[in-house]
Design a protein around this motif. Structure first.
Motif, PDB file in Angstrom:
ATOM      1  N   GLN A 424       0.760  -1.521   0.043  1.00  0.00           N
ATOM      2  CA  GLN A 424      -0.202  -0.275   0.159  1.00  0.00           C
ATOM      3  C   GLN A 424       0.881   1.576   0.267  1.00  0.00           C
ATOM      4  O   GLN A 424       2.385   1.157   0.787  1.00  0.00           O
ATOM      5  N   LEU A 425       0.647   2.009  -0.804  1.00  0.00           N
ATOM      6  CA  LEU A 425       1.333   2.962  -1.031  1.00  0.00           C
ATOM      7  C   LEU A 425       0.507   4.799  -0.688  1.00  0.00           C
ATOM      8  O   LEU A 425      -0.619   4.623  -1.646  1.00  0.00           O
ATOM      9  N   ILE A 426       0.850   5.344   0.392  1.00  0.00           N
ATOM     10  CA  ILE A 426      -0.037   6.373   1.095  1.00  0.00           C
ATOM     11  C   ILE A 426       0.393   7.682   0.870  1.00  0.00           C
ATOM     12  O   ILE A 426       1.698   7.576   1.692  1.00  0.00           O
ATOM     13  N   ALA A 427       0.082   9.123   1.212  1.00  0.00           N
ATOM     14  CA  ALA A 427       0.449   9.917   1.482  1.00  0.00           C
ATOM     15  C   ALA A 427      -0.767  10.336   2.213  1.00  0.00           C
ATOM     16  O   ALA A 427      -2.263  10.986   1.187  1.00  0.00           O
ATOM     17  N   GLU A 428      -0.746  11.379   3.131  1.00  0.00           N
ATOM     18  CA  GLU A 428      -1.666  12.068   3.698  1.00  0.00           C
ATOM     19  C   GLU A 428      -0.768  13.537   3.831  1.00  0.00           C
ATOM     20  O   GLU A 428       0.009  13.942   3.596  1.00  0.00           O
ATOM     21  N   TRP A 429      -2.482  14.154   3.996  1.00  0.00           N
ATOM     22  CA  TRP A 429      -1.731  16.051   4.020  1.00  0.00           C
ATOM     23  C   TRP A 429      -2.771  16.439   5.387  1.00  0.00           C
ATOM     24  O   TRP A 429      -4.087  16.481   5.063  1.00  0.00           O
ATOM     25  N   PRO A 430      -2.521  17.321   5.809  1.00  0.00           N
ATOM     26  CA  PRO A 430      -3.537  18.208   6.898  1.00  0.00           C
ATOM     27  C   PRO A 430      -3.901  19.018   5.719  1.00  0.00           C
ATOM     28  O   PRO A 430      -3.206  19.513   4.319  1.00  0.00           O
ATOM     29  N   ALA A 431      -5.136  20.258   6.098  1.00  0.00           N
ATOM     30  CA  ALA A 431      -6.343  20.609   5.125  1.00  0.00           C
ATOM     31  C   ALA A 431      -5.264  22.006   4.433  1.00  0.00           C
ATOM     32  O   ALA A 431      -6.194  22.151   3.820  1.00  0.00           O
TER      33      ALA A 431
END
Length: 500
Positions: A424-431
């Motif tokens: 699983q390749l995943i990137a998160e970011w704040p608003a």
């Protein structure tokens, strides 16, 4: 002026977004929302109602703007579900089905009428089995079953609704020992598009039962109850090892073979973390057994991978392990000290509290691998992680095999039974962050690993950017799934961009 997209039409609830065969109301007749509210035992939230703003949001805030339904129906029982389906067909509205709101593409929250199953959260345990509501949060399931010394194979996200997990397969931390979540499914109660309720199992509605186990998310009907086989919930040993970055390639090369060949009671994953200040790697997992056995099993791996920079090995009760992995205990690290005495179930935050903490924007993709990553892939992966434009993101490799791979591919709609690894390749970011570099990172990571993957993707990790998703998710099972769709939902009442 460009024409509105299909997603925009569906979000606005316009009839043009429905197939021509779907029932439609007269153009001058608007939906009778007051009538629906009166007919439901549960609550109907309209945009002006208190609580609507919180109720409309998906887990993935990347799609928050599209999630503005005309109503959210918080169903109290299967009769409410049937009433909502009859209402949607009468007025030509596309419904979305939501058990926990975790759909990676946001599609369980962006229809004109969201049929929310969160209140269907009952847990009834009998000898060897459990009857579970579709909206039951996973950590509630773990806690209720732990009181009986049992569990089901599932993941670590505390607020994911059980139906959403099980109907798409259900990889998790005991999958090598007990199989996928869907492999433990014994029967299901389903409300069909026409409002009828059926109970399906291997002897009743067998084609529907086959399809639900791996292809059931939002495609054929609304599952209102699931009966699953339970399994022992022994004490677990949790482990985590880290290496210096120069050892990353060797660590991953050795880990993938070691983890796949390990006893079924051992589950493990390997993380490649990228950050602007540099990448890092670690491996961890769970053994259904004591620390002494875990140390014996990991000794060959550690001997071949060089000096570790950190090591954690802790044995704790099963529920405490799941709480720690989910971030729901007083100790946020999966291998920290055992929490204080008392019933761990009493320390579980509510699903709403956890979900409020979990909500963020993210992008993800996945690959299955039928062979271990060769040296050239490991070299390219290291180069990719060392890019100067790296964002905070991760590639998580999960070792497969064990009970997952022993189920014949044709037995369920989950066709991914021969792979050795899932990534699983995943990137998160704040608003307030720019999503562009994160989206680019996920796309580039997918491209970098694609030559070594088998072309399959995990249907529970919905990827809105996939163009070949039918083959990637379902492959040779697609014709059979389409036949089930035609039999149980011929008007495509259940429709979304990646519906069968």
């Amino acid at each position: 002026m460009t024409a509105p997209s299909r997603r925009t039409l569906l979000t606005l609830g316009l009839g043009a977004a429905l197939p021509s065969s779907a029932p439609r109301a007269a153009a001058t007749a608007g939906p009778d929302w007051t009538g629906l509210a009166t007919a439901l035992r549960g609550e109907l939230l309209r945009p002006a109602a208190p609580g609507y703003d919180a109720a409309r949001l998906p887990r993935n805030l990347r799609f928050a703007d599209a999630a503005r339904p005309e109503a959210v129906a918080r169903c109290a029982d299967a009769a409410d579900v049937a009433e909502c389906l009859r209402f949607s067909r009468r007025h030509g509205l596309r419904p979305a089905v939501r058990s926990g709101g975790h759909c990676y593409g946001g599609w369980s929250s962006d229809a004109p009428l969201v049929i929310d199953l969160a209140a269907l959260d009952s847990v009834r345990v009998t000898e060897g089995q459990a009857e579970l509501g579709p909206g039951t949060p996973l950590m509630t399931v773990y806690a209720a079953l732990a009181r009986h010394g049992v569990t089901i194979p599932a993941g670590s996200c505390p607020t994911v609704g059980l139906a959403g997990l099980a109907l798409g397969g259900g990889h998790g931390v005991t999958s090598r020992a007990y199989g996928l979540t869907c492999d433990s499914l014994l029967s299901a109660e389903v409300v069909l598009a026409d409002g009828r309720t059926v109970r399906c199992d291997p002897d009743h509605e067998p084609e529907l039962f086959w399809a639900l186990r791996g292809g059931g998310n939002g495609n054929f009907g609304i599952v209102t109850s699931l009966r699953l086989r339970t399994h022992p919930a022994p004490d677990c040993t949790v482990f985590q090892y880290s290496w210096d970055w120069p050892e990353a390639g060797r660590a991953l090369a050795e880990w993938q073979r070691w983890a796949y060949a390990a006893p079924d009671r051992l589950w493990s994953n390997f993380h490649v973390w990228t950050r602007p200040d540099g990448p890092s790697v670690d491996a961890g997992g769970i053994l259904l057994g004591p620390a002494e056995e875990l140390r014996q099993l990991t000794a060959p791996l550690l001997a071949r991978t060089g000096r570790t920079t950190s090591e954690r090995v802790v044995t704790r009760p099963y529920l405490d392990t799941m709480l720690a992995y989910a971030g729901c205990s007083t100790d946020p690290t999966p291998a920290g000290p055992t929490p204080a005495d008392g019933d761990p179930a009493d320390r579980i935050p509510t699903a709403r509290e956890c979900l409020d903490q979990e909500r963020r924007a993210f992008a993800a993709a996945s690959h299955f691998f039928d062979d271990f990553l060769p040296d050239r892939a490991l070299t390219e992966l290291r180069r990719f992680a060392e890019r100067r434009d790296s964002v905070e993101a991760s590639i998580s490799f999960t070792a497969l095999g064990g009970a997952v791979n022993r189920v014949p591919a044709a037995d369920t709609a989950f066709r991914h039974r021969s792979s050795v690894l899932l990534a699983q390749l995943i990137a998160e970011w704040p608003a307030d962050a720019d999503p562009a570099p994160r989206l680019r990172w996920v796309a580039d990571a997918r491209t970098a690993l694609a030559p070594y993957a088998n072309g399959h993707a995990y249907q529970n990790y919905r990827d809105p950017t996939l163009t070949d998703w039918r083959i990637a998710y379902y492959g040779e099972h697609l014709p059979r799934l389409r036949a089930v769709k035609a039999a149980y939902d011929p008007d495509r009442t259940f429709d979304f961009p990646q519906a069968v």
